[in-house]
Enzyme design. Structure first.
Site, PDB file in Angstrom:
ATOM      1  N   GLY A   1       0.833  -1.194   0.000  1.00  0.00           N
ATOM      2  CA  GLY A   1       0.000   0.000   0.000  1.00  0.00           C
ATOM      3  C   GLY A   1       0.862   1.235   0.000  1.00  0.00           C
TER       4      GLY A   1
ATOM      5  N   GLY B   1       0.581   5.838   0.665  1.00  0.00           N
ATOM      6  CA  GLY B   1      -0.203   7.022   1.001  1.00  0.00           C
ATOM      7  C   GLY B   1       0.535   8.258   0.552  1.00  0.00           C
ATOM      8  N   GLY B   2       0.134   9.402   1.120  1.00  0.00           N
ATOM      9  CA  GLY B   2       0.705  10.660   0.691  1.00  0.00           C
ATOM     10  C   GLY B   2       2.159  10.839   1.083  1.00  0.00           C
TER      11      GLY B   2
ATOM     12  CB  VAL C   1       3.382  -0.415   3.701  1.00  0.00           C
ATOM     13  CG1 VAL C   1       3.717  -1.636   4.560  1.00  0.00           C
ATOM     14  CG2 VAL C   1       3.072   0.784   4.582  1.00  0.00           C
TER      15      VAL C   1
ATOM     16  CE  LYS D   1       4.226   2.825   8.681  1.00  0.00           C
ATOM     17  NZ  LYS D   1       3.447   3.291   9.870  1.00  0.00           N
TER      18      LYS D   1
ATOM     19  CG  ASP E   1      -4.248   8.163  13.425  1.00  0.00           C
ATOM     20  OD1 ASP E   1      -5.408   8.606  13.290  1.00  0.00           O
ATOM     21  OD2 ASP E   1      -3.483   7.965  12.460  1.00  0.00           O
TER      22      ASP E   1
END
Length: 207
Positions: free
Chosen positions: A60, A62-63, A67, A82, A186
């Site tokens: 995956g 993200g911004g 990962v 990561k 979070d």
């Protein structure tokens, strides 16, 4: 949109259509495991080596990073690696992101619980910061499970029991963290991974 509902730079329908297209395109990159990821002007592909790790496949992105499933060469074990995308951040944002990375690694190294994702080690090189963590069997997120159930014509008959069990196990994991003075700020479905048998594993203590 302006206060009276008029659109700026296109009709409402056009804006909604573009947003919907972006939303559909984003998740698809993660779902299919995009085989190449741009990082610091170079392509990260299966086989790329970072420190003691050889990338296997993307899980995956993200911004601010991605990962990967990776092999730790010295130990011959699979991990989730990561990577922080330094090329996507200005200096100030990069420093904050690095601090979150360090905090996540330090917090994770202190935690040992069956419902928490274990952190193995972390490090920084000239063009990348990384965290090597436990590769959770199954690898789905709780969000994916929720979306899956929402798409069904009716809820599974044991859904209430599944939800209660998930909540109890995550609560126990948080309690273990709290006993060590660590507060996860979070907690959300995308930060809870599910093993193949549905066991939840809470990760991402960066905040």
């Amino acid at each position: 949109l302006t206060n009276d509902g008029a659109s700026c730079g296109g009709t409402q329908q056009e804006l909604l259509s573009r947003l919907h297209s972006e939303w559909r395109r984003g998740p698809s990159l993660i779902a299919r495991g995009d085989p190449e990821v741009e990082h610091e002007g170079r392509r990260l592909t299966p086989g790329t080596q970072i420190a003691d790790f050889r990338l296997v496949r993307p899980l995956g992105r993200g911004g601010q990073g991605s990962v990967w499933e990776a092999e730790q060469i010295s130990l011959g074990r699979r991990v989730a690696l990561k990577l922080l995308r330094a090329d996507m951040l200005d200096k100030e944002r990069l420093e904050r992101a690095l601090e979150r990375f360090r905090r996540e690694a330090q917090a994770g190294a202190r935690l040992r619980h069956k419902n928490l994702v274990a952190i193995h080690q972390w490090g920084e090189e000239t063009d990348v910061a990384w965290i090597a963590q436990e590769l959770v069997p199954g690898g789905r997120t709780l969000k994916q499970r929720i979306d899956e159930v929402r798409a069904l014509p009716q809820l599974p008959k044991d859904w209430s029991h599944e939800v209660a069990s998930l909540a109890a196990q995550v609560a126990e994991a948080l309690s273990a963290a709290h006993e060590l003075g660590i507060v996860h700020r979070d907690v959300k479905p995308t930060n809870i991974l599910l093993e193949a048998d549905g066991t939840p594993r809470l990760g991402d203590f960066g905040l």
